[in-house]
Scaffold this motif. Sequence first.
Motif, short mmCIF file in Angstrom:
data_model
loop_
_atom_site.label_atom_id
_atom_site.label_comp_id
_atom_site.label_asym_id
_atom_site.label_seq_id
_atom_site.Cartn_x
_atom_site.Cartn_y
_atom_site.Cartn_z
N ARG A 1 3.13 0.79 35.44
CA ARG A 1 2.08 1.05 36.42
C ARG A 1 1.86 -0.02 37.26
O ARG A 1 1.80 0.01 38.58
N ASP A 2 2.05 -1.40 37.07
CA ASP A 2 1.61 -2.48 37.64
C ASP A 2 2.67 -2.78 38.68
O ASP A 2 2.51 -3.16 39.81
N LYS A 3 3.90 -2.32 38.30
CA LYS A 3 5.18 -2.53 39.29
C LYS A 3 4.90 -1.63 40.42
O LYS A 3 5.01 -1.99 41.56
N LEU B 1 1.78 -0.45 41.53
CA LEU B 1 0.66 -1.14 42.17
C LEU B 1 1.18 -2.18 43.16
O LEU B 1 0.80 -2.18 44.43
N PHE B 2 2.22 -2.90 42.57
CA PHE B 2 2.54 -4.39 43.35
C PHE B 2 3.20 -3.55 44.73
O PHE B 2 3.21 -4.20 45.61
N GLU B 3 4.21 -2.63 44.47
CA GLU B 3 5.12 -2.04 45.57
C GLU B 3 4.14 -1.62 46.64
O GLU B 3 4.35 -1.35 47.71
N GLU B 4 2.99 -0.91 46.22
CA GLU B 4 2.16 -0.22 47.19
C GLU B 4 1.19 -1.38 47.75
O GLU B 4 0.30 -0.91 48.81
N GLY B 5 1.11 -2.56 47.24
CA GLY B 5 0.45 -3.57 47.93
C GLY B 5 -1.19 -3.72 47.49
O GLY B 5 -1.99 -4.12 47.86
N VAL B 6 -1.16 -2.91 46.07
CA VAL B 6 -2.71 -3.00 45.52
C VAL B 6 -3.01 -4.03 44.86
O VAL B 6 -4.23 -4.58 45.09
N GLN C 1 4.02 -10.02 37.72
CA GLN C 1 4.76 -10.78 36.90
C GLN C 1 4.22 -10.98 35.52
O GLN C 1 4.89 -11.39 34.67
N GLU C 2 2.79 -11.26 35.37
CA GLU C 2 2.34 -11.37 34.06
C GLU C 2 2.47 -10.10 33.26
O GLU C 2 2.68 -10.10 31.90
N THR C 3 2.32 -9.17 33.77
CA THR C 3 2.46 -7.71 33.14
C THR C 3 3.96 -7.63 32.58
O THR C 3 4.03 -7.33 31.37
N HIS C 4 4.80 -8.01 33.33
CA HIS C 4 6.21 -7.96 33.44
C HIS C 4 6.60 -8.74 32.12
O HIS C 4 7.37 -8.61 31.14
N SER C 5 6.02 -9.90 32.26
CA SER C 5 6.46 -11.14 31.08
C SER C 5 5.86 -10.93 30.04
O SER C 5 6.70 -10.91 28.69
N GLN C 6 4.66 -9.98 29.76
CA GLN C 6 4.05 -9.63 28.47
C GLN C 6 5.03 -8.36 27.82
O GLN C 6 5.34 -8.23 26.79
N TYR C 7 5.56 -7.76 28.85
CA TYR C 7 6.39 -6.47 28.59
C TYR C 7 7.78 -7.06 27.65
O TYR C 7 8.08 -6.66 26.78
N ASN C 8 8.20 -8.11 28.17
CA ASN C 8 9.42 -8.61 27.77
C ASN C 8 9.11 -9.41 26.44
O ASN C 8 10.22 -9.23 25.59
#
Length: 381
Positions: A134-136, A138-143, A150-157
Amino acid sequence: MIKRQTMVLLSACLAPFAMLHPDLSLAVAANTEMRVTISADRFNNLGVTLGKLEPVAQIPMLTAPAKVVVPPAHEYLVSASQSGLITQLNASIGDLVRKGDVLAELNSPDLLSMQRLYLKAENELQLGSLSNQRDKKLFEEGVIAERRWQETHSQYNAFASEANEHRQLLEIAGMSAAEINRLKSTHRLNSKLQVRSPISGSVLERMGVAGSRVDMLAPLYRIADLSELWLEINIPQERAAQIKIGDKVVPENTDPFAEKISAKISQLSQNVNLENQTVLARAIIDGKHPSIRPGQRINIQIMQATATPAFKVPNAAIAQNEGKSYLFIRTPDGFRVTPIAIIGKQNEESVIGGELSGDEDIAVKGAVALKANWLGLGSGE
């Protein structure tokens, strides 16, 4: 006896010269004493049997005790990965098992806790994956800002690492990949733990008993791959310097109908056993031999390649006199008495060396009668 009287008279005549020329006396004595003259009729009456020298490339160095052992890389101690109650044992001593076979089953409460933690980590990973996707987007759409994604992706890892950790703990506990996938899809916990064989081999020992409770890492079975076996040999320290890497090892006094085995020295220990003052040598047995089993103790002979010509003869062909050994070599008029050196012994035969070509005919039977004639102990000729 004519021969003995002649020798006495000859010695008396040579006595004055012996004091001035001792070498001449020895030469004459050698020429007169190192032969046995026998006529054809006399030869047949003595029961002498002729034979040939058998050339050998290996000479026996020494005899020593040895023990058959399994190489460390081929032996495995199967333990309980978790504490629990043994509900079933499927293998007995001597059984052949294949890698992956179920050896035992345990009822383990600890396994339930591990499965629960794994399912919890998988659920967190699934939620973290949805948030990451989801956050990826939103980031690509500039929201949202890049830092938020990056924080969401780090938590996913972190969730992925934790799920992977719990999955590997289940694998270490003894669950197969198929069982873990089934747990992941059904979410049904199972306390039954299967202990599988890590290698293909033979069961050497069983330590577990069905119905008993065992702790984590309690030994259940000892399994070994018997495709390769070693001999551990205790060599007296004073003889260790004579043994070399690559020397051949054969059993002593092997039954002629039994399976022949051989081995080669692969390693010599650098220390001496304090209790018996021996040096440990290791030999690798060539091939598979059903008659050789781990733990067996045998007496062996260490054979070594000879740099000088050596021959094998029956022990009955060797005559002893004044601490020296002799062979009787056939000549046109009888036998020549030839000194030899005994290099080693193998059962009823000896390995000898000396000034021999290998083509000589020797007396393999009747050497006692020839010795009596040689020393003048028999009847006159």
